[in-house]
Design a protein around this motif. Structure first.
Motif, PDB file in Angstrom:
ATOM      1  N   LYS A 189      10.622  -2.033  -3.343  1.00 23.46           N
ATOM      2  CA  LYS A 189       9.898  -0.906  -3.910  1.00 23.46           C
ATOM      3  C   LYS A 189       8.514  -1.412  -4.247  1.00 23.46           C
TER       4      LYS A 189
ATOM      5  N   ASP B  88       4.038   4.202  -8.733  1.00 24.43           N
ATOM      6  CA  ASP B  88       4.856   5.358  -8.382  1.00 24.43           C
ATOM      7  C   ASP B  88       5.242   5.274  -6.913  1.00 24.43           C
ATOM      8  N   ASN B  89       6.535   5.383  -6.648  1.00 28.87           N
ATOM      9  CA  ASN B  89       7.042   5.249  -5.286  1.00 28.87           C
ATOM     10  C   ASN B  89       7.386   6.582  -4.656  1.00 28.87           C
ATOM     11  N   THR B  90       7.076   6.689  -3.366  1.00 30.44           N
ATOM     12  CA  THR B  90       7.494   7.807  -2.537  1.00 30.44           C
ATOM     13  C   THR B  90       8.285   7.199  -1.391  1.00 30.44           C
ATOM     14  N   ASN B  91       9.574   7.359  -1.437  1.00 26.06           N
ATOM     15  CA  ASN B  91      10.402   6.801  -0.378  1.00 26.06           C
ATOM     16  C   ASN B  91      10.464   7.779   0.771  1.00 26.06           C
TER      17      ASN B  91
ATOM     18  N   SER C 280       5.879   4.653   0.529  1.00 25.15           N
ATOM     19  CA  SER C 280       4.597   4.282  -0.058  1.00 25.15           C
ATOM     20  C   SER C 280       4.716   4.193  -1.566  1.00 25.15           C
ATOM     21  N   SER C 281       3.726   3.587  -2.175  1.00 24.79           N
ATOM     22  CA  SER C 281       3.636   3.548  -3.626  1.00 24.79           C
ATOM     23  C   SER C 281       2.169   3.550  -4.008  1.00 24.79           C
ATOM     24  N   LYS C 282       1.905   3.871  -5.279  1.00 26.61           N
ATOM     25  CA  LYS C 282       0.510   4.016  -5.703  1.00 26.61           C
ATOM     26  C   LYS C 282       0.344   3.647  -7.166  1.00 26.61           C
TER      27      LYS C 282
ATOM     28  N   SER D 127      -3.083   1.890  -3.225  1.00 23.88           N
ATOM     29  CA  SER D 127      -1.884   2.492  -2.649  1.00 23.88           C
ATOM     30  C   SER D 127      -1.358   1.529  -1.591  1.00 23.88           C
TER      31      SER D 127
END
Length: 121
Positions: free
Chosen positions: A23, A27-30, A39-41, A46
């Motif tokens: 991860k 903030d994660n976007t799976n 992605s994560s930011k 990012s």
């Protein structure tokens, strides 16, 4: 990289972030499905996993596949906004072994992460 290397040694393939158990920071976007793209930011950066996987894996070959990209969200010193840091995963000298090639695509960004190009070496 340790998670990816462990996966490569077992599957002789590169795995998506989700299949290797990674991860990114913030903030994660799976990504949904098995094609990658998680992605994560954070406030300043990012991070992205590559897309184009099939069943959460990609063949490990001598050409390599970018497995990690970092993007600064704003200009930082002389480093313009953009995707400036990558790690490419290529096949190693033996079966089940990977070589990780870090790259800073803009020399003005290297001063922000002076040890980046030493990752995995």
């Amino acid at each position: 990289m340790k998670l990816q290397q462990a996966y490569v040694s077992e599957a002789v393939a590169i795995g998506t972030w989700s299949v290797i158990g990674y991860k990114g920071p913030g903030d994660n976007t799976n990504a949904t499905g098995a094609t990658g793209g998680a992605s994560s930011k954070t406030n300043n950066f990012s991070y992205k996993d590559t897309t184009g996987y099939a069943n959460n894996t990609a063949a490990l070959d001598a050409t390599g596949k970018v497995g990690f990209t970092a993007h600064n969200e704003a200009k930082l010193n002389d480093c313009t906004q953009g995707d400036h840091w990558t790690i490419t995963v290529k096949s190693g000298s033996a079966a089940g072994e990977a070589t990780f090639i870090p790259s800073t695509l803009n020399q003005d960004c290297l001063q922000l992460t002076p040890n980046w190009n030493q990752i995995g070496k």
